[in-house]
Design a protein around this motif. Structure first.
Motif, PDB file in Angstrom:
ATOM      1  N   VAL A 122     -21.501 -14.453 -20.742  1.00 28.66           N
ATOM      2  CA  VAL A 122     -21.421 -13.088 -21.274  1.00 28.66           C
ATOM      3  C   VAL A 122     -22.394 -12.166 -20.539  1.00 28.66           C
ATOM      4  O   VAL A 122     -22.064 -11.022 -20.180  1.00 28.66           O
ATOM      5  CB  VAL A 122     -21.700 -13.076 -22.788  1.00 28.66           C
ATOM      6  N   SER A 123     -23.622 -12.659 -20.293  1.00 29.89           N
ATOM      7  CA  SER A 123     -24.621 -11.852 -19.581  1.00 29.89           C
ATOM      8  C   SER A 123     -24.124 -11.461 -18.192  1.00 29.89           C
ATOM      9  O   SER A 123     -24.256 -10.303 -17.767  1.00 29.89           O
ATOM     10  CB  SER A 123     -25.933 -12.626 -19.474  1.00 29.89           C
ATOM     11  N   TRP A 125     -21.058 -11.294 -17.225  1.00 30.42           N
ATOM     12  CA  TRP A 125     -19.925 -10.383 -17.332  1.00 30.42           C
ATOM     13  C   TRP A 125     -20.410  -8.937 -17.316  1.00 30.42           C
ATOM     14  O   TRP A 125     -19.854  -8.090 -16.612  1.00 30.42           O
ATOM     15  CB  TRP A 125     -19.144 -10.679 -18.608  1.00 30.42           C
ATOM     16  N   TRP A 126     -21.463  -8.670 -18.079  1.00 30.27           N
ATOM     17  CA  TRP A 126     -22.017  -7.314 -18.090  1.00 30.27           C
ATOM     18  C   TRP A 126     -22.666  -6.976 -16.753  1.00 30.27           C
ATOM     19  O   TRP A 126     -22.588  -5.832 -16.287  1.00 30.27           O
ATOM     20  CB  TRP A 126     -23.026  -7.174 -19.226  1.00 30.27           C
ATOM     21  N   ILE A 127     -23.314  -7.938 -16.124  1.00 32.93           N
ATOM     22  CA  ILE A 127     -23.894  -7.699 -14.793  1.00 32.93           C
ATOM     23  C   ILE A 127     -22.797  -7.341 -13.797  1.00 32.93           C
ATOM     24  O   ILE A 127     -22.959  -6.429 -12.970  1.00 32.93           O
ATOM     25  CB  ILE A 127     -24.669  -8.950 -14.320  1.00 32.93           C
ATOM     26  N   LEU A 129     -19.880  -5.920 -14.439  1.00 33.43           N
ATOM     27  CA  LEU A 129     -19.402  -4.567 -14.727  1.00 33.43           C
ATOM     28  C   LEU A 129     -20.366  -3.516 -14.177  1.00 33.43           C
ATOM     29  O   LEU A 129     -19.947  -2.508 -13.586  1.00 33.43           O
ATOM     30  CB  LEU A 129     -19.232  -4.385 -16.237  1.00 33.43           C
ATOM     31  N   GLN A 130     -21.661  -3.748 -14.368  1.00 31.53           N
ATOM     32  CA  GLN A 130     -22.658  -2.793 -13.870  1.00 31.53           C
ATOM     33  C   GLN A 130     -22.650  -2.750 -12.346  1.00 31.53           C
ATOM     34  O   GLN A 130     -22.771  -1.669 -11.747  1.00 31.53           O
ATOM     35  CB  GLN A 130     -24.036  -3.187 -14.394  1.00 31.53           C
TER      36      GLN A 130
END
Length: 318
Positions: A122-123, A125-127, A129-130
């Motif tokens: 999950v972590s 995944w956000w990285i 996207l950023q």
């Protein structure tokens, strides 16, 4: 046709849309051949590599040529979009590989392995996207400022490479026989040791070590994997080129090896003392041996995960 032209087209193919790849490459090959033949008629001789390179430079860098066949974008113009798309995919693949390795580390080491692995995924995944947003912003600014990339105009076809996409291994790519021979040798040694046809010295610091009964559940899975690997490698040795079924099979095998190494890593007491010959502290020696075994299994799991990741890239980018 010049090997330089073949190299140029091979790098170009790795960047083209899959459905159009063959048609576009064939069309460009005909155009390049016509340009080369026309130039040869003018000079009355075969062209040198430098002269062929100049002709290829006129067609454009493979990244730019491939970009002409990608969907038209509004935020980022066609002059910058090919490089943007290449960088975007490269960044996301690197993040995905690192995330996969860290998920593997979590599965190997964390007390609550599944929960830790999900948190890592999950972590990242956000990285991802950023990172995608940042790359898009940077290239949008570059496009707005009319930036030019000189290396795309002044490229040398003899040195051009698809970079990270070179790992994709299209069906036409060759498998070096030296790599296959090395893999056959290492797999055969593992198999012979596993079935005890080959015995290595087991004395360490005055203590005779052996594998414990905890290893028994792994006997047949490792035996089967070794046999299938040798058959696969034998085919690669006779017919040394990659195809989609072969890459898919290697992906399955690498994932199976990851599973075996992870399960073995999480199994306690794989090594035991068979005999104490002269050690004053045999338990300390046993502790060191088990730590070495854990490190080895950890490294093997990581290597197998990386190989599996390259196979995924090959299948996705074919």
């Amino acid at each position: 046709m010049s090997t330089l032209v073949d190299h140029y087209l091979l790098q170009l193919r790795t960047l083209l849309p899959a459905k159009q790849r063959d048609d576009i490459a064939a069309e460009l090959r005909d155009s390049i051949r016509s340009a080369v033949e026309e130039r040869e008629r003018e000079v009355g001789r075969a062209l040198t590599d430098d002269e062929v390179n100049e002709i290829l430079r006129g067609f454009g860098h493979p990244m730019v040529v491939a970009g002409r066949y990608l969907p038209i974008q509004q935020l980022i113009g066609p002059d910058v979009f090919p490089l943007y798309w290449y960088v975007m995919q490269a960044v996301l693949i690197v993040i995905a590989v690192i995330a996969g390795l860290l998920v593997g580390v979590a599965l190997l080491t964390a007390p609550r392995a599944s929960q830790a692995a999900i948190q890592v995924a999950v972590s990242f995944w956000w990285i991802a996207l950023q990172a995608a947003a940042l790359v898009t912003l940077v290239f949008a600014v570059l496009d707005h400022s009319r930036a030019r990339f000189s290396f795309l105009d002044k490229f040398d076809a003899r040195k051009v490479t698809a970079g990270i996409w070179g790992v994709r291994g299209a069906p036409i790519s060759a498998i070096p026989r030296t790599d296959t021979v090395f893999e056959i040798a290492t797999t055969a040694i593992l198999l012979f040791w596993w079935v005890e046809w080959l015995v290595f010295p087991s004395t360490w610091l005055g203590v005779v070590l052996r594998l414990s009964p905890a290893i028994e559940p792994f006997f047949y899975p490792v035996l089967a994997l070794c046999i299938v690997e040798l058959v696969r490698l034998g085919v690669d040795l006779v017919r040394p080129y990659r195809t989609v079924p072969r890459v898919a099979l290697r992906l399955v095998l690498n994932l199976a090896w990851v599973a075996v190494f992870v399960l073995a890593y999480r199994t306690e007491s794989l090594v035991e003392i068979a005999e104490n010959m002269r050690s004053e502290n045999p338990e300390r020696v046993l502790e060191m041996a088990r730590a070495s075994m854990s490190i080895t299994l950890f490294v093997l799991a990581g290597v197998s995960a990386i190989l599996a990741a390259t196979d995924v890239v090959r299948l996705v980018r074919r």
